[in-house]
Structure formats: structure tokens, C-alpha cells
Design a protein around this motif. Structure first.
Motif, PDB file in Angstrom:
ATOM      1  N   ALA A  45       0.809  -1.220   0.000  1.00  0.00           N
ATOM      2  CA  ALA A  45       0.000   0.000   0.000  1.00  0.00           C
ATOM      3  C   ALA A  45       0.843   1.270   0.000  1.00  0.00           C
ATOM      4  O   ALA A  45       0.604   2.191  -0.794  1.00  0.00           O
ATOM      5  CB  ALA A  45      -0.943  -0.010   1.201  1.00  0.00           C
ATOM      6  N   ALA A  46       1.827   1.344   0.865  1.00  0.00           N
ATOM      7  CA  ALA A  46       2.644   2.562   0.947  1.00  0.00           C
ATOM      8  C   ALA A  46       3.424   2.782  -0.347  1.00  0.00           C
ATOM      9  O   ALA A  46       3.535   3.915  -0.839  1.00  0.00           O
ATOM     10  CB  ALA A  46       3.598   2.482   2.141  1.00  0.00           C
ATOM     11  N   GLU A  47       3.962   1.725  -0.918  1.00  0.00           N
ATOM     12  CA  GLU A  47       4.717   1.849  -2.170  1.00  0.00           C
ATOM     13  C   GLU A  47       3.821   2.320  -3.309  1.00  0.00           C
ATOM     14  O   GLU A  47       4.259   3.067  -4.197  1.00  0.00           O
ATOM     15  CB  GLU A  47       5.357   0.508  -2.529  1.00  0.00           C
ATOM     16  N   ALA A  48       2.560   1.908  -3.309  1.00  0.00           N
ATOM     17  CA  ALA A  48       1.625   2.345  -4.349  1.00  0.00           C
ATOM     18  C   ALA A  48       1.439   3.855  -4.308  1.00  0.00           C
ATOM     19  O   ALA A  48       1.296   4.503  -5.353  1.00  0.00           O
ATOM     20  CB  ALA A  48       0.285   1.638  -4.177  1.00  0.00           C
ATOM     21  N   VAL A  49       1.455   4.443  -3.100  1.00  0.00           N
ATOM     22  CA  VAL A  49       1.349   5.901  -2.972  1.00  0.00           C
ATOM     23  C   VAL A  49       2.665   6.561  -3.359  1.00  0.00           C
ATOM     24  O   VAL A  49       2.691   7.577  -4.058  1.00  0.00           O
ATOM     25  CB  VAL A  49       0.939   6.287  -1.535  1.00  0.00           C
ATOM     26  N   ARG A  50       3.786   5.986  -2.906  1.00  0.00           N
ATOM     27  CA  ARG A  50       5.094   6.559  -3.233  1.00  0.00           C
ATOM     28  C   ARG A  50       5.318   6.618  -4.750  1.00  0.00           C
ATOM     29  O   ARG A  50       5.854   7.587  -5.284  1.00  0.00           O
ATOM     30  CB  ARG A  50       6.211   5.737  -2.595  1.00  0.00           C
ATOM     31  N   SER A  51       4.923   5.562  -5.446  1.00  0.00           N
ATOM     32  CA  SER A  51       5.166   5.473  -6.883  1.00  0.00           C
ATOM     33  C   SER A  51       4.171   6.273  -7.710  1.00  0.00           C
ATOM     34  O   SER A  51       4.373   6.472  -8.912  1.00  0.00           O
ATOM     35  CB  SER A  51       5.115   4.004  -7.319  1.00  0.00           C
ATOM     36  N   ASP A  64       6.384  -0.540   5.912  1.00  0.00           N
ATOM     37  CA  ASP A  64       7.309   0.561   5.649  1.00  0.00           C
ATOM     38  C   ASP A  64       6.539   1.737   5.069  1.00  0.00           C
ATOM     39  O   ASP A  64       5.979   1.644   3.974  1.00  0.00           O
ATOM     40  CB  ASP A  64       8.393   0.092   4.670  1.00  0.00           C
ATOM     41  N   THR A  65       6.509   2.847   5.786  1.00  0.00           N
ATOM     42  CA  THR A  65       5.761   4.020   5.333  1.00  0.00           C
ATOM     43  C   THR A  65       6.683   5.207   5.066  1.00  0.00           C
ATOM     44  O   THR A  65       6.237   6.349   5.083  1.00  0.00           O
ATOM     45  CB  THR A  65       4.696   4.409   6.379  1.00  0.00           C
ATOM     46  N   SER A  66       7.958   4.934   4.816  1.00  0.00           N
ATOM     47  CA  SER A  66       8.871   6.020   4.484  1.00  0.00           C
ATOM     48  C   SER A  66       8.448   6.635   3.153  1.00  0.00           C
ATOM     49  O   SER A  66       7.971   5.949   2.248  1.00  0.00           O
ATOM     50  CB  SER A  66      10.305   5.493   4.377  1.00  0.00           C
ATOM     51  N   GLY A  67       8.598   7.942   3.024  1.00  0.00           N
ATOM     52  CA  GLY A  67       8.239   8.616   1.789  1.00  0.00           C
ATOM     53  C   GLY A  67       6.786   9.000   1.669  1.00  0.00           C
ATOM     54  O   GLY A  67       6.384   9.586   0.654  1.00  0.00           O
ATOM     55  N   VAL A  68       5.976   8.682   2.667  1.00  0.00           N
ATOM     56  CA  VAL A  68       4.575   9.109   2.665  1.00  0.00           C
ATOM     57  C   VAL A  68       4.264   9.751   4.016  1.00  0.00           C
ATOM     58  O   VAL A  68       4.929   9.485   5.013  1.00  0.00           O
ATOM     59  CB  VAL A  68       3.604   7.935   2.415  1.00  0.00           C
ATOM     60  N   ALA A  69       3.265  10.604   4.003  1.00  0.00           N
ATOM     61  CA  ALA A  69       2.782  11.197   5.254  1.00  0.00           C
ATOM     62  C   ALA A  69       1.545  10.434   5.696  1.00  0.00           C
ATOM     63  O   ALA A  69       0.762   9.966   4.873  1.00  0.00           O
ATOM     64  CB  ALA A  69       2.457  12.670   5.039  1.00  0.00           C
TER      65      ALA A  69
END
Length: 240
Positions: A45-51, A64-69
Motif C-alpha cells: 500500500a505505501a509503495e503504491a502511494v510513493r510510486s 514501511d511508510t517512508s516517503g509518505v505522510a
């Protein structure tokens, strides 16, 4: 993120999280802007937002939620899933100590951040919570999950009980870091319960005057009007 010229917002959501109420609110307020709901695995899920694949995602922040708020939304009750004839079903809820000695299943997509959980870990780790649920039904062990996942994978031969002293399972909205688009900002307002008429960009309304302030203002206006009415006109000069 949709590439179509038609405005849209893509919202990801992990298993057990239900975005329906926010989707209904969005449809009521913005019928001309499509809201695309897309299921996504918890680990992705977090990677889908990052990308940029998704504009935002409703997730459990154990991954891992790095790169998202993250914007905290609510906390879920943590429960233990057991067979319907298990001893733990004797009470309406259980405690951590009740789990001592119970074989605990830990799926690879586990979302409960509870490193000190009681019970003996089963060596075999099933791939998913769904797989682990089937092992519970087979009598291999018990499973600790957020309540929504217990409901999602419900079976007639299984039930669950809240764990009174276990940590809760938070759910959050993940958004890209940095400045947000207008559509993302609008969705944030909806999940936070902001009313349609409210906006962070609007000027603050003027404070309402008290009854005394209104009375004084009226008195001042009447006094000013009286002075104007009594103001003498120009003096006529006498004939010389």
C-alpha cells in the motif's frame, strides 16, 4: 493514479478497511469527479502511494511508510480467532495471560505490531491471514488480528474474542509527502469529517456581536442621526 483527462482520484485500501462511507460522501459532493477504489495488499500500500500508482491509501502503518505522510484515522480492537468450541470462547473477552501456552500463528502479512505477544509461535508461517484462518479451523493454532480481518475471513466453525489488554491496531490515510493536490486535500477533509461549506482557504467569519454590543451600536447610530438632524443651516445675513 488515473491518466485519463477526466478528473479522478484513486484510493487504495488494504484488506479489512472499508472506505465505503467516505466514497458515498465523495459521490454526494463531487458527482462529476470519479473516485476509484482499488484493493491493495497491506505490504504494497505505501509503495503504491510513493510510486504514484495510487493518490492515497487507507492502510495499517505497521508496513514501511517512508516517503509518505500519515494521517491517523481510528484504532481497531485486536482479537484472537479460535474454533467455536475453544476454551477461550467461555468469556466475552480474554486477556494476554489467557493466551499463555496457546500455539500462535503468525502469517507473513501480519499487521499486528505486537512483538511481545504471549503464546508459543508456530514454526510454520502461512502466507496470508486467510491461510492462517484455515489453519485455525484445522486446530493448528490461534490467530491474533484486527477485528475487521476476523470479520472479513469469517467462517461458521470459527469465532473471535477481543483481547482486553492487547495493543490496538491503528488505521491511517497515507498521502504523498509535500504539497497536496486539490483532490487529495478534499479527500483528506472528507475523512476528517470536514463539512462541505468549510475550507481551510476561506477567511475566518467575523465574530458575532453580543446583545450589549448591538444595543450600544444602535444607540450610537441614533445619536449620530440626531446630531445630523439638529445641525443648524447657514445663517441669513440681515439687510444693511
Amino acid at each position: 493514479m488515473a491518466s485519463s483527462s477526466v478528473p479522478s482520484l484513486t484510493v487504495g485500501y488494504v484488506p479489512g478497511v472499508t472506505p465505503a462511507k467516505w466514497a458515498r460522501t465523495w459521490a454526494d459532493r463531487h458527482p462529476d469527479i470519479r473516485l476509484q477504489l482499488q484493493a491493495v495488499d497491506a505490504a504494497d500500500a505505501a509503495e503504491a502511494v510513493r510510486s504514484g500508482e495510487m493518490d492515497v491509501a487507507l492502510l495499517r502503518p505497521q508496513a514501511d511508510t517512508s516517503g509518505v505522510a500519515l494521517i491517523a484515522l481510528y484504532d481497531e480492537t485486536t482479537v484472537v480467532v479460535v474454533p467455536t468450541d475453544h476454551l477461550l470462547t467461555a468469556a466475552d473477552s480474554v486477556t494476554v495471560s489467557d493466551l499463555d501456552g496457546e500455539p500462535m500463528l503468525l502469517p507473513l502479512d501480519d499487521v499486528v505490531a505486537w512483538p511481545t505477544a504471549s503464546g508459543a509461535r508456530v514454526e510454520h508461517r502461512p502466507e496470508t491471514v486467510k491461510d492462517a484462518t484455515e489453519l485455525v479451523a484445522a486446530g493448528v493454532g490461534v490467530l491474533v488480528v484486527p477485528q475487521s480481518l476476523a470479520r472479513l475471513h469469517h467462517r461458521k466453525d470459527l469465532t473471535y474474542r477481543p483481547i482486553a489488554d492487547a495493543p490496538t491496531c491503528p488505521v491511517a490515510l497515507a498521502i504523498p509527502e509535500g504539497e497536496q493536490s486539490a483532490l487529495v486535500a478534499e479527500f483528506i477533509g472528507i475523512v476528517r469529517g470536514r463539512k462541505p461549506s468549510s475550507s481551510r482557504g476561506q477567511a475566518e467569519p467575523a465574530p458575532k456581536r453580543t446583545a450589549r454590543e448591538k444595543t450600544l451600536a444602535k444607540q450610537a447610530a441614533r445619536a449620530a442621526a440626531g446630531k445630523i438632524a439638529r445641525k443648524p443651516g447657514p445663517t441669513k445675513r440681515g439687510r444693511g
